[in-house]
Design an enzyme around this catalytic site. Structure first.
Site, PDB file in Angstrom:
ATOM      1  N   TYR A  44      -9.432   1.807  -4.768  1.00 42.36           N
ATOM      2  CA  TYR A  44      -8.496   2.865  -5.113  1.00 42.36           C
ATOM      3  C   TYR A  44      -8.497   3.298  -6.572  1.00 42.36           C
ATOM      4  O   TYR A  44      -7.823   4.257  -6.924  1.00 42.36           O
ATOM      5  CB  TYR A  44      -7.078   2.440  -4.703  1.00 42.36           C
ATOM      6  N   ARG A  92     -11.288   2.933  11.473  1.00 42.24           N
ATOM      7  CA  ARG A  92     -12.510   2.749  10.682  1.00 42.24           C
ATOM      8  C   ARG A  92     -13.003   1.335  10.943  1.00 42.24           C
ATOM      9  O   ARG A  92     -12.207   0.387  10.932  1.00 42.24           O
ATOM     10  CB  ARG A  92     -12.232   2.938   9.199  1.00 42.24           C
ATOM     11  N   GLU A 138       0.819  -1.211   0.000  1.00 36.28           N
ATOM     12  CA  GLU A 138       0.000   0.000   0.000  1.00 36.28           C
ATOM     13  C   GLU A 138       0.856   1.266   0.000  1.00 36.28           C
ATOM     14  O   GLU A 138       0.430   2.319   0.470  1.00 36.28           O
ATOM     15  CB  GLU A 138      -0.936  -0.026   1.211  1.00 36.28           C
ATOM     16  N   ASN A 193      -9.863  -1.138  11.071  1.00 34.21           N
ATOM     17  CA  ASN A 193      -8.676  -0.665  10.371  1.00 34.21           C
ATOM     18  C   ASN A 193      -8.105   0.502  11.167  1.00 34.21           C
ATOM     19  O   ASN A 193      -8.716   1.570  11.250  1.00 34.21           O
ATOM     20  CB  ASN A 193      -9.074  -0.211   8.957  1.00 34.21           C
ATOM     21  N   GLU A 224     -14.419  -5.940  10.080  1.00 37.15           N
ATOM     22  CA  GLU A 224     -13.057  -5.727  10.573  1.00 37.15           C
ATOM     23  C   GLU A 224     -12.862  -4.296  11.037  1.00 37.15           C
ATOM     24  O   GLU A 224     -13.699  -3.421  10.806  1.00 37.15           O
ATOM     25  CB  GLU A 224     -12.029  -6.077   9.498  1.00 37.15           C
ATOM     26  N   ASP A 274     -15.697  -1.664   9.803  1.00 33.37           N
ATOM     27  CA  ASP A 274     -16.482  -2.072   8.638  1.00 33.37           C
ATOM     28  C   ASP A 274     -17.481  -3.165   8.998  1.00 33.37           C
ATOM     29  O   ASP A 274     -17.146  -4.092   9.757  1.00 33.37           O
ATOM     30  CB  ASP A 274     -15.552  -2.583   7.541  1.00 33.37           C
ATOM     31  N   SER A 324      -6.027  -3.545   3.371  1.00 31.34           N
ATOM     32  CA  SER A 324      -6.606  -2.893   2.202  1.00 31.34           C
ATOM     33  C   SER A 324      -7.022  -3.862   1.105  1.00 31.34           C
ATOM     34  O   SER A 324      -6.888  -3.569  -0.079  1.00 31.34           O
ATOM     35  CB  SER A 324      -5.610  -1.878   1.630  1.00 31.34           C
ATOM     36  N   GLY A 367      -7.216   4.868   5.093  1.00 32.21           N
ATOM     37  CA  GLY A 367      -6.824   5.870   4.109  1.00 32.21           C
ATOM     38  C   GLY A 367      -7.135   7.262   4.626  1.00 32.21           C
ATOM     39  O   GLY A 367      -8.176   7.469   5.259  1.00 32.21           O
TER      40      GLY A 367
END
Length: 348
Positions: free
Chosen positions: A250, A289, A14, A307, A305, A291, A180, A311
């Site tokens: 992305y 974040r 990443e 994070n 999950e 999800d 990611s 981003g």
């Protein structure tokens, strides 16, 4: 105002995502009046300080080493400036940045830093350990099975049979320690499952396989230390590909974020409550974040999950959800710096 070191680049897949996040973070901090010390890390693990390391890494992003010339510093040596800043802002996604490694270095250096600590970073990065922690707290998840590279390569037929019986099709195969959506495959039959497991085994020695569900993808952003706040939920709508993979995340036009998500208020409240429990379960700090899947037909909320370094451009999901919740980008960055200093002071 503070002197903030922004760390970016790194050795993970990443790398380019990190550069985009860093450019946005640096600009936002400078607009807020902070002094920024940019420090890049090449794909080979070399640290670049002085000059314009972000431009240097961007200019040579396609190169093997990630540099256009000799390294500014000796290989793998953190810069001396690390001891002269007020706080470090790691913008390193994936392995060697989001997994507790850089956090451990900063702990040894005794420097305040933005985001989760060593333990939370490591747990949040390792999907298998993360799911075990969530299960301990009774949080709802899709069915999943863990597998090692050694067992897969040594007992292929037996492993395939067990996965088919336990999870069925479709299912998703993921390396346990990559972020990611890197290395994730969707399998719809035994042949596809075997190929997906072969691919994942090339990337990690531990593999997780999850049952597929027909679901909407809902995400929330979390901010805080001991008393975290949760943003309004947003919905990810995939525009390219079969699922929310790296390309969908992305590539331009790969996904659409709908904020706020079109879900009932009681469902939104459940998602926000579960996100906070998940955040506290791994002892996260600063930001994350979280999800979710919202199963179609039943509206059952399933935790996917967490994070710990999402981003971070001004248009990334994490910051857009806070923008929709009334917290603009520059203020979000300042709040994260404040939280880092608060957490560091609390350790003394």
């Amino acid at each position: 105002m503070y002197r903030v070191m922004v760390l970016f680049g790194g050795r993970s897949g990443e790398h380019e995502v990190s550069l985009a996040s860093a450019r946005s973070v640096i600009a936002g901090l400078e607009r807020a009046g902070h002094e920024v010390v940019p420090v890049g890390i090449t794909r080979e693990g070399r640290w670049l300080a002085g000059g314009d390391p972000l431009r240097e890494l961007e200019a040579s992003a396609g190169g093997k080493d990630g540099t256009s010339g000799p390294p500014t510093l000796a290989a793998h040596r953190p810069p001396a400036e690390i001891g002269s800043v007020d706080v470090v802002f790691p913008v390193l996604h994936g392995p060697y940045g989001e997994d507790g490694t850089i956090q451990g270095l900063l702990e040894l250096a005794g420097v305040p830093y933005v985001g989760a600590g060593v333990l939370a970073s490591a747990v949040g990065m390792d999907k298998i350990t993360m799911k075990k922690v969530f299960a301990h707290h009774g949080l709802p998840q899709v069915r999943w099975v863990e597998l090692t590279r050694k067992r897969w390569r040594g007992c292929r037929k037996e492993a395939l049979r067990e996965l088919e019986e336990e999870l069925g099709f479709p299912c998703f195969v993921k390396p346990s320690n990559l972020g990611s959506s890197v290395g994730i495959s969707r399998a719809t039959d035994p042949e596809g499952l075997a190929a997906a497991l072969d691919a994942a085994a090339e990337l990690d020695r531990r593999i997780i396989v999850e049952a597929g569900v027909e679901a909407r993808e809902i995400e929330v952003s979390v901010l805080g230390n001991e008393d975290p706040e949760v943003s309004v939920p947003g919905e990810i709508v995939v525009r390219r590909g079969e699922f929310y993979d790296y390309e969908a995340k992305y590539s331009e036009g790969g996904m659409e974020l709908r904020v706020p998500a079109g879900i009932p208020e009681e469902t939104a409240a459940e998602i926000r409550r579960t996100a906070r429990i998940a955040y506290e379960a791994i002892d996260a700090a600063g930001m994350a974040r979280v999800d979710f899947f919202l199963e179609r037909g039943t509206d059952r909320v399933l935790l996917n999950e967490i994070n710990t370094i999402p981003g971070f451009t001004a248009t990334s999901v994490y910051s857009r959800l806070w923008e929709a919740s009334g917290l603009p980008y520059e203020r979000l960055l300042e709040r994260l710096v404040e939280l880092a200093l608060e957490r560091h002071a609390g350790k003394r």
